[in-house]
Design a protein around this motif. Sequence first.
Motif, PDB file in Angstrom:
ATOM      1  N   PRO A   1       0.833  -1.204   0.000  1.00 54.38           N
ATOM      2  CA  PRO A   1       0.000   0.000   0.000  1.00 54.38           C
ATOM      3  C   PRO A   1       0.865   1.251   0.000  1.00 54.38           C
ATOM      4  N   ARG A   2       0.422   2.275  -0.746  1.00 53.53           N
ATOM      5  CA  ARG A   2       1.225   3.481  -0.898  1.00 53.53           C
ATOM      6  C   ARG A   2       0.794   4.604   0.036  1.00 53.53           C
ATOM      7  N   ALA A   3      -0.409   4.508   0.648  1.00 51.65           N
ATOM      8  CA  ALA A   3      -0.922   5.599   1.480  1.00 51.65           C
ATOM      9  C   ALA A   3      -0.892   5.189   2.950  1.00 51.65           C
ATOM     10  N   LEU A   4      -0.763   6.199   3.817  1.00 53.99           N
ATOM     11  CA  LEU A   4      -0.827   5.984   5.252  1.00 53.99           C
ATOM     12  C   LEU A   4      -1.976   6.818   5.814  1.00 53.99           C
ATOM     13  N   SER A   5      -2.722   6.235   6.712  1.00 51.10           N
ATOM     14  CA  SER A   5      -3.807   6.947   7.373  1.00 51.10           C
ATOM     15  C   SER A   5      -3.684   6.730   8.867  1.00 51.10           C
ATOM     16  N   LEU A   6      -3.988   7.786   9.613  1.00 52.47           N
ATOM     17  CA  LEU A   6      -3.944   7.709  11.072  1.00 52.47           C
ATOM     18  C   LEU A   6      -5.319   8.049  11.623  1.00 52.47           C
ATOM     19  N   LEU A   7      -5.835   7.167  12.459  1.00 49.05           N
ATOM     20  CA  LEU A   7      -7.123   7.376  13.107  1.00 49.05           C
ATOM     21  C   LEU A   7      -6.878   7.688  14.577  1.00 49.05           C
ATOM     22  N   MET A   8      -7.427   8.792  15.054  1.00 48.48           N
ATOM     23  CA  MET A   8      -7.334   9.161  16.468  1.00 48.48           C
ATOM     24  C   MET A   8      -8.698   8.957  17.104  1.00 48.48           C
ATOM     25  N   LEU A   9      -8.726   8.299  18.248  1.00 50.61           N
ATOM     26  CA  LEU A   9      -9.982   7.947  18.902  1.00 50.61           C
ATOM     27  C   LEU A   9      -9.945   8.413  20.350  1.00 50.61           C
ATOM     28  N   ASP A  10     -11.015   9.064  20.769  1.00 45.71           N
ATOM     29  CA  ASP A  10     -11.136   9.537  22.146  1.00 45.71           C
ATOM     30  C   ASP A  10     -12.500   9.107  22.686  1.00 45.71           C
ATOM     31  N   LEU A  11     -12.496   8.449  23.837  1.00 45.64           N
ATOM     32  CA  LEU A  11     -13.750   7.987  24.430  1.00 45.64           C
ATOM     33  C   LEU A  11     -14.533   9.168  24.977  1.00 45.64           C
ATOM     34  N   ASP A  12     -15.845   9.120  24.812  1.00 46.30           N
ATOM     35  CA  ASP A  12     -16.721  10.171  25.322  1.00 46.30           C
ATOM     36  C   ASP A  12     -17.083   9.884  26.779  1.00 46.30           C
ATOM     37  N   ARG A  13     -17.007  10.915  27.613  1.00 47.41           N
ATOM     38  CA  ARG A  13     -17.425  10.857  29.013  1.00 47.41           C
ATOM     39  C   ARG A  13     -16.679   9.800  29.823  1.00 47.41           C
ATOM     40  N   PHE A  14     -15.431   9.528  29.467  1.00 43.10           N
ATOM     41  CA  PHE A  14     -14.659   8.540  30.230  1.00 43.10           C
ATOM     42  C   PHE A  14     -14.369   9.044  31.641  1.00 43.10           C
ATOM     43  N   LYS A  15     -14.219  10.340  31.791  1.00 44.36           N
ATOM     44  CA  LYS A  15     -13.947  10.906  33.116  1.00 44.36           C
ATOM     45  C   LYS A  15     -15.069  10.578  34.093  1.00 44.36           C
ATOM     46  N   HIS A  16     -16.299  10.512  33.599  1.00 46.87           N
ATOM     47  CA  HIS A  16     -17.425  10.186  34.469  1.00 46.87           C
ATOM     48  C   HIS A  16     -17.296   8.767  35.018  1.00 46.87           C
ATOM     49  N   VAL A  17     -16.743   7.861  34.209  1.00 50.68           N
ATOM     50  CA  VAL A  17     -16.541   6.484  34.681  1.00 50.68           C
ATOM     51  C   VAL A  17     -15.521   6.473  35.812  1.00 50.68           C
TER      52      VAL A  17
ATOM     53  N   ARG B   1     -18.875  -5.312  29.208  1.00 52.65           N
ATOM     54  CA  ARG B   1     -19.283  -6.001  30.430  1.00 52.65           C
ATOM     55  C   ARG B   1     -18.084  -6.138  31.366  1.00 52.65           C
ATOM     56  N   LEU B   2     -18.225  -5.606  32.565  1.00 55.44           N
ATOM     57  CA  LEU B   2     -17.212  -5.728  33.608  1.00 55.44           C
ATOM     58  C   LEU B   2     -17.895  -6.301  34.838  1.00 55.44           C
ATOM     59  N   ASP B   3     -17.719  -7.607  35.053  1.00 54.41           N
ATOM     60  CA  ASP B   3     -18.432  -8.311  36.119  1.00 54.41           C
ATOM     61  C   ASP B   3     -19.943  -8.125  35.904  1.00 54.41           C
ATOM     62  N   ARG B   4     -20.624  -7.465  36.837  1.00 60.39           N
ATOM     63  CA  ARG B   4     -22.062  -7.273  36.704  1.00 60.39           C
ATOM     64  C   ARG B   4     -22.408  -5.922  36.076  1.00 60.39           C
ATOM     65  N   LEU B   5     -21.388  -5.162  35.726  1.00 58.17           N
ATOM     66  CA  LEU B   5     -21.627  -3.851  35.141  1.00 58.17           C
ATOM     67  C   LEU B   5     -21.670  -3.933  33.624  1.00 58.17           C
ATOM     68  N   GLN B   6     -22.526  -3.125  33.039  1.00 60.87           N
ATOM     69  CA  GLN B   6     -22.551  -2.938  31.596  1.00 60.87           C
ATOM     70  C   GLN B   6     -22.358  -1.448  31.327  1.00 60.87           C
ATOM     71  N   ILE B   7     -21.226  -1.120  30.725  1.00 59.21           N
ATOM     72  CA  ILE B   7     -20.870   0.278  30.527  1.00 59.21           C
ATOM     73  C   ILE B   7     -20.979   0.604  29.048  1.00 59.21           C
ATOM     74  N   ASP B   8     -21.827   1.569  28.732  1.00 58.96           N
ATOM     75  CA  ASP B   8     -21.961   2.021  27.347  1.00 58.96           C
ATOM     76  C   ASP B   8     -20.758   2.878  26.975  1.00 58.96           C
ATOM     77  N   VAL B   9     -20.227   2.628  25.794  1.00 60.16           N
ATOM     78  CA  VAL B   9     -19.029   3.331  25.332  1.00 60.16           C
ATOM     79  C   VAL B   9     -19.306   3.947  23.968  1.00 60.16           C
ATOM     80  N   THR B  10     -19.032   5.218  23.852  1.00 58.39           N
ATOM     81  CA  THR B  10     -19.047   5.886  22.549  1.00 58.39           C
ATOM     82  C   THR B  10     -17.723   6.613  22.383  1.00 58.39           C
ATOM     83  N   ALA B  11     -17.378   6.906  21.154  1.00 58.63           N
ATOM     84  CA  ALA B  11     -16.086   7.529  20.892  1.00 58.63           C
ATOM     85  C   ALA B  11     -16.208   8.474  19.708  1.00 58.63           C
ATOM     86  N   SER B  12     -15.276   9.410  19.644  1.00 58.56           N
ATOM     87  CA  SER B  12     -15.146  10.315  18.505  1.00 58.56           C
ATOM     88  C   SER B  12     -13.846   9.980  17.797  1.00 58.56           C
ATOM     89  N   LEU B  13     -13.910   9.824  16.467  1.00 58.72           N
ATOM     90  CA  LEU B  13     -12.741   9.436  15.679  1.00 58.72           C
ATOM     91  C   LEU B  13     -12.393  10.524  14.678  1.00 58.72           C
TER      92      LEU B  13
END
Length: 690
Positions: A282-298, A364-376
């Motif tokens: 492949p001749r092209a390079l692409s970089l994806l940056m991902l940041d979780l939304d509201r992770f500080k609240h967790v 899923r973390l033990d009995r917890l279910q944590i919704d995760v969204t992200a911005s890319l």
Amino acid sequence: MAAVIAAEGRWGRQHLLRLYTVAMGGAGVLVTALSAGQVVDAATRHPAMWLMTALAVLAGALAFIDTPAPGRSPLIVCPTICFTFAILLCWGLGPAIVAQAVAVLMVRWKLRAPMSEGVKAWGQYTLAFAAAAGVLWLGQPDPFERAGPTNIVTDAVAVVGAVAAWLVVYAVLEFGHSVLRGASAHPRGLGRAIGNQLLFKASLLLLSPVLAVAAHINVGFVPLIFLPLFAVQRMARLSAERDRAARMDPLTGLANRTGLRAGFCDLMAARDRVAPDGVPAPRALSLLMLDLDRFKHVNDSLGHDVGDRLLVGVAHRIASVQPRDAIVARLGGDEFAILLATHTPEEAERVACSVVHALVEPVRLDRLQIDVTASLGIASYSDGEDFATLLRHADVAMYEAKQRGDAVATYAARADQNSPERLKLLTDFRDALSSPRADQVTMHYQPQVSLATGEVEGVEALLRWHHPTHGLVSTRELLSVAEHSSVMRQLTMRVIDDVTAQAAGWPAAGLDIRASLNVSVRDLYSDDLATHLARRLDERGVPPERIQVEITESSLLADPSRVQATVNRIAGLGVAVSLDDFGTGYSSLQHLRRLPISEIKIDRSFVSGMAGNRDDAAIVRSIVEMARTLGIRTVAEGVENEYTRRLLAETGCTLIQGWIAARPMPGGELVRWMAAGELVRPAVGQLPQT
């Protein structure tokens, strides 16, 4: 080199690589056939050769192989040539290349490499051994004959010359193969890699005469060489582990920022290579940056241990949906990055969509279910860029996605507040503020006219910058660049200086008006604003009531306690405070009660819509009525037609500001305009028909 390039044009690089492999294999078979007699003789007459061959094969089986990252050539620590070159010195070329062939096949089997790679490597080794055998034949055909050395100097020179010939031929062949693979685009990296190989191989080749002497004196001493060789291999393994640890995030096991940078360099070096099957890389390079939304609240609500486990779970999901050669990294906190070698930009978008889909299900973390969204954010490599630039572009795109509320955004230069062009503009503006010349950065003043009397009661100071190359620069664009830098403070101090100096000269021209100046949120966080303003008012003898400071409604939300302290201090000087862009933010009405606000400026978005939108008209009437009840003056911005002016007069608005009254003008021109009596008549009478 010219011949290689011309041949590429005729057959293609993959055909040349195949031809090179066939040539190496043919050379190996030919040399082996010509020296077959030596193999038979040594096998029947010298049992020690079998031990040396077995040790060479064992060295190949125990070779340390480390492949730290996709796109990087594997690190191979294999002391095979130490034994096979000793076989050459003792029993000739044929036994040496046969032993080397078995060892090469062993190493390639461990690498899971195609057979063609093994054939190519064996052919290169065979030609190198043939060159060394030729030097030995010219100097001393049998430097380690059983009777002992016949001439110490001749033997030593012959062996050293054979080692040098081996290294030269091997280096030339390896360089030629690298050129065919396309690695010549990075000559420094190529030269360094081949140089490291030659240094390691030279040390092994120079150790082989010791093995040859030991084989002639007592072959039982030969296996003892494995102890120091094992120590060398162990040090290489520890070095590789330290290198891997320096490139790895300890929590998730992904690459860290250092590893991502190394992966970028590796993929850049591999862009022009051709895979063993002849498929272009492949001749092209692409970089994806991902940041979780509201992770500080967790972290805040569930604790950092749960937050760490969530990061590990997210890391596994991201890594599970990536192409095999992608490099996934955790840059710190809840930020991840994915580096891809792609053929088209659409491939990066598909990978981004797969990441978004992978995060749909709660973690899923033990009995917890944590919704995760992200911005890319997605950024594609452009020739001439470096890793830092690509990373910054991906970061800009990621924050663009977060601000827009989208899951994915692609980098666009127009959205980059810190593009090189904008940074150059900021530098030029800083120089213009520091320059003693006053013709670039100036203040224009737009009159604020009473709806009741038609008289000018005040003016708003507006910034103008005439760039020597670009001409008049948009104030909105300029402030968007400067507001997050130290230049903003420098600009505010300059505005205070210019406006107070202008206000000090107006009484002599017969003007008795108030001048409003704008300040930023950053200015309200510091005591410097009030201190500098008080100093200039005192130095120039300007009455405080002739100056007004405008703050935006959004600034009240940033840090209300700090903003309130500064506003109170400004009001304590006797300077009025105006609340600009009222109605566009989300501030509480209690700010109008708690802060010393003298004026409200109704945003132009409501004023301009009054004539055709009942909701806008109702909002304006409500603001005016509320301000009148609180004893606060109102100013309508952006008034451009007679119908809107009369509507505002009906609501009881105090002042208007807009082109219907006058455009912004320099201070001297304002004096002449006022002297000419070009005032706006009061808004009285019935509304015109629409």
